[in-house]
Design a protein around this motif. Structure first.
Motif, PDB file in Angstrom:
ATOM      1  N   VAL A  33      -6.386  -7.529   1.509  1.00 54.89           N
ATOM      2  CA  VAL A  33      -5.454  -8.395   1.188  1.00 54.89           C
ATOM      3  C   VAL A  33      -5.001  -9.152   2.482  1.00 54.89           C
ATOM      4  O   VAL A  33      -4.941  -8.607   3.762  1.00 54.89           O
ATOM      5  N   ASP A  34      -5.060 -10.604   2.415  1.00 56.03           N
ATOM      6  CA  ASP A  34      -4.550 -11.466   3.243  1.00 56.03           C
ATOM      7  C   ASP A  34      -5.637 -11.228   4.739  1.00 56.03           C
ATOM      8  O   ASP A  34      -5.150 -11.319   5.696  1.00 56.03           O
ATOM      9  N   THR A  43      -8.245 -14.699  16.330  1.00 55.04           N
ATOM     10  CA  THR A  43      -6.763 -15.393  16.008  1.00 55.04           C
ATOM     11  C   THR A  43      -5.764 -14.103  16.119  1.00 55.04           C
ATOM     12  O   THR A  43      -4.496 -14.449  16.112  1.00 55.04           O
ATOM     13  N   THR A  44      -6.063 -12.715  16.245  1.00 58.63           N
ATOM     14  CA  THR A  44      -5.510 -11.545  16.125  1.00 58.63           C
ATOM     15  C   THR A  44      -4.694 -11.356  14.777  1.00 58.63           C
ATOM     16  O   THR A  44      -3.613 -10.590  14.815  1.00 58.63           O
ATOM     17  N   HIS A  45      -4.874 -12.128  13.836  1.00 60.52           N
ATOM     18  CA  HIS A  45      -4.372 -11.853  12.408  1.00 60.52           C
ATOM     19  C   HIS A  45      -4.684 -10.579  11.969  1.00 60.52           C
ATOM     20  O   HIS A  45      -5.927 -10.292  12.147  1.00 60.52           O
ATOM     21  N   ILE A  46      -3.922  -9.865  11.203  1.00 60.16           N
ATOM     22  CA  ILE A  46      -4.355  -8.924  10.601  1.00 60.16           C
ATOM     23  C   ILE A  46      -4.169  -8.811   9.154  1.00 60.16           C
ATOM     24  O   ILE A  46      -3.090  -9.030   8.592  1.00 60.16           O
ATOM     25  N   GLY A  47      -5.111  -8.558   8.624  1.00 60.76           N
ATOM     26  CA  GLY A  47      -5.178  -8.267   6.992  1.00 60.76           C
ATOM     27  C   GLY A  47      -5.143  -6.744   6.840  1.00 60.76           C
ATOM     28  O   GLY A  47      -5.007  -5.973   7.770  1.00 60.76           O
ATOM     29  N   ARG A  48      -5.487  -6.368   5.401  1.00 58.67           N
ATOM     30  CA  ARG A  48      -5.384  -5.031   5.314  1.00 58.67           C
ATOM     31  C   ARG A  48      -6.059  -4.584   3.990  1.00 58.67           C
ATOM     32  O   ARG A  48      -6.574  -5.466   3.187  1.00 58.67           O
ATOM     33  N   LEU A  98      -9.732 -15.220   2.930  1.00 62.69           N
ATOM     34  CA  LEU A  98     -11.116 -15.047   2.441  1.00 62.69           C
ATOM     35  C   LEU A  98     -10.999 -14.081   0.972  1.00 62.69           C
ATOM     36  O   LEU A  98     -10.146 -13.320   0.862  1.00 62.69           O
ATOM     37  N   ASP A  99     -11.792 -14.513   0.189  1.00 67.52           N
ATOM     38  CA  ASP A  99     -12.151 -13.829  -1.092  1.00 67.52           C
ATOM     39  C   ASP A  99     -13.211 -12.716  -1.090  1.00 67.52           C
ATOM     40  O   ASP A  99     -13.781 -12.093  -2.077  1.00 67.52           O
ATOM     41  N   VAL A 100     -14.070 -12.714   0.068  1.00 67.14           N
ATOM     42  CA  VAL A 100     -15.036 -11.831   0.456  1.00 67.14           C
ATOM     43  C   VAL A 100     -14.990 -11.262   1.941  1.00 67.14           C
ATOM     44  O   VAL A 100     -14.496 -12.197   2.698  1.00 67.14           O
TER      45      VAL A 100
END
Length: 399
Positions: free
Chosen positions: A247-248, A215-220, A257-259
């Motif tokens: 985060v995110d 998706t190219t989404h970026i979390g951190r 996701l929480d894992v």
């Protein structure tokens, strides 16, 4: 825990040298998991196995240093590069390493005394290695590190019947799996440690992107650690408190996701809670002896408690993830080039200290009815999980 890392050696710019070394290690275990003892001769459990062997090269000339180590794990049919970097020593107090090098975070070189490591190792926060650069500056009583890592270390080769190809690596990282193709990239680290007599007090900060390749989404990710280490006569004390948060971070369908999924050594991945604090302490005592070639015995105890902050919905009730604990009591016997670890490793909700590897141990925690099944109304979190026990003997020749 590893021995013989030449990469930290002090060097003189007027000298040059090349060293070739390595190690050969055998491992034996006895287990009591989920209230059951595995019979003798069970594959991987309760038998001698060829743990690992590796070769390494360390070279230095005119301020330039090269360090490289490649490992083979015959039992898992896995092999990979642990580290490989080029360094330049500007002077006695300034050094730059570029390549696959150790992340400067928390207690260095290790947060543990035992062969098993402490629990931060299993979430990528002890003896982690990444691709990038690490600058070290010594100033008076301070050691300062600034590092940038483009991405996690390259994967090696494994047998796919053991686990995902992405897990053929030494360090635990967020790795891509079906439906959850996240990777680590663009990591920054800052670390400051000060010597006060025979003690060291330090602070570490870390952040990196978690990039979804579909998706190219970026979390951190964010992480911080405060550590304290003290030598007193024959005693050594290691303590550390660390916090991390993802985060995110999202899966391929865009769900938050929480894992996160982590893996190493060519095994399957497992859940890791996206937010937790770890409290760890290790105490060791050295006993000089003279029993033939045996010259020293170090006795130690290392403990970690992992407090998780995520919650899971079980029916209509929101339940906090169950904590994870690890304790290793043991001894290191040194005889020349031979190092023998005798460890009693015990754990609750630990992905390796169980008859059902991985799963949700470092995530929600094990279910009350089945340790290898997701938590649900029919399989709620077990708040009274028993301690699983593994006697581990590791015999290594380091040269």
């Amino acid at each position: 825990m590893e021995l013989g890392n030449w990469a930290l050696r002090e060097t003189n710019r007027d000298t040059s040298w090349v060293k070739v070394g390595g190690a050969f290690r055998l491992n034996a275990i006895w287990t009591h998991y989920e209230g059951k003892t595995a019979p003798l001769g069970t594959f991987v459990q309760n038998e001698w196995t060829w743990d690992t062997w590796w070769m390494e090269i360390d070279a230095y000339k005119d301020g330039l240093q090269f360090a490289f180590q490649y490992r083979f794990y015959p039992t898992f049919n896995t092999h990979f590069l642990k580290f490989g970097w080029i360094g330049y020593r500007f002077n006695a107090d300034n050094n730059l390493q570029f390549g696959i090098t150790q992340v400067p975070f928390g207690l260095l070189t290790y947060a543990s005394h035992n062969w098993w490591f402490q629990l931060p190792y299993y979430v990528g926060l002890e003896d982690d290695h990444q691709i990038g650069f690490n600058y070290t500056r010594r100033w008076k009583d301070w050691t300062l590190n600034a590092a940038y890592f483009l991405m996690s270390e390259p994967r090696g080769t494994n047998e796919l019947s053991f686990g995902e190809a992405s897990t053929a690596r030494y360090s635990y990282d967020v790795v891509p799996v079906e439906g959850n193709n996240n990777i680590e990239r663009h990591q920054w680290n800052l670390r400051a440690a000060r010597k006060v007599g025979n003690a060291e007090l330090g602070l570490s900060l870390q952040t990196h992107e978690v990039f979804n390749q579909v998706t190219t989404h970026i979390g951190r990710n964010y992480a911080a650690a405060l550590h304290y280490e003290q030598d007193y006569r024959r005693w050594n004390l290691k303590t550390e408190v660390l916090y991390y948060s993802y985060v995110d971070v999202r899966d391929d369908a865009g769900n938050t996701l929480d894992v996160v999924q982590m893996g190493a050594y060519g095994f399957g991945t497992y859940d890791v809670a996206s937010q937790a604090t770890m409290y760890l302490a290790g105490l060791a005592y050295n006993i000089p002896v003279s029993f033939g070639p045996v010259k020293n015995i170090q006795v130690y105890n290392n403990y970690t408690y992992m407090q998780k902050f995520n919650r899971v919905l079980v029916g209509t009730e929101s339940v906090r993830f169950a904590p994870t604990q690890q304790n290793v009591f043991g001894a290191l016997v040194t005889a020349g080039h031979i190092y023998a670890y005798f460890d009693i490793a015990r754990g609750v909700n630990h992905p390796w200290l169980t008859g059902e590897f991985g799963g949700n141990a470092l995530g929600t925690g094990r279910g009350i009815n089945a340790v290898d099944q997701p938590v649900s109304t029919e399989n709620p979190i077990n708040r009274n999980s028993i301690w699983n026990t593994r006697l581990n003997i590791n015999l290594g020749y380091y040269f």
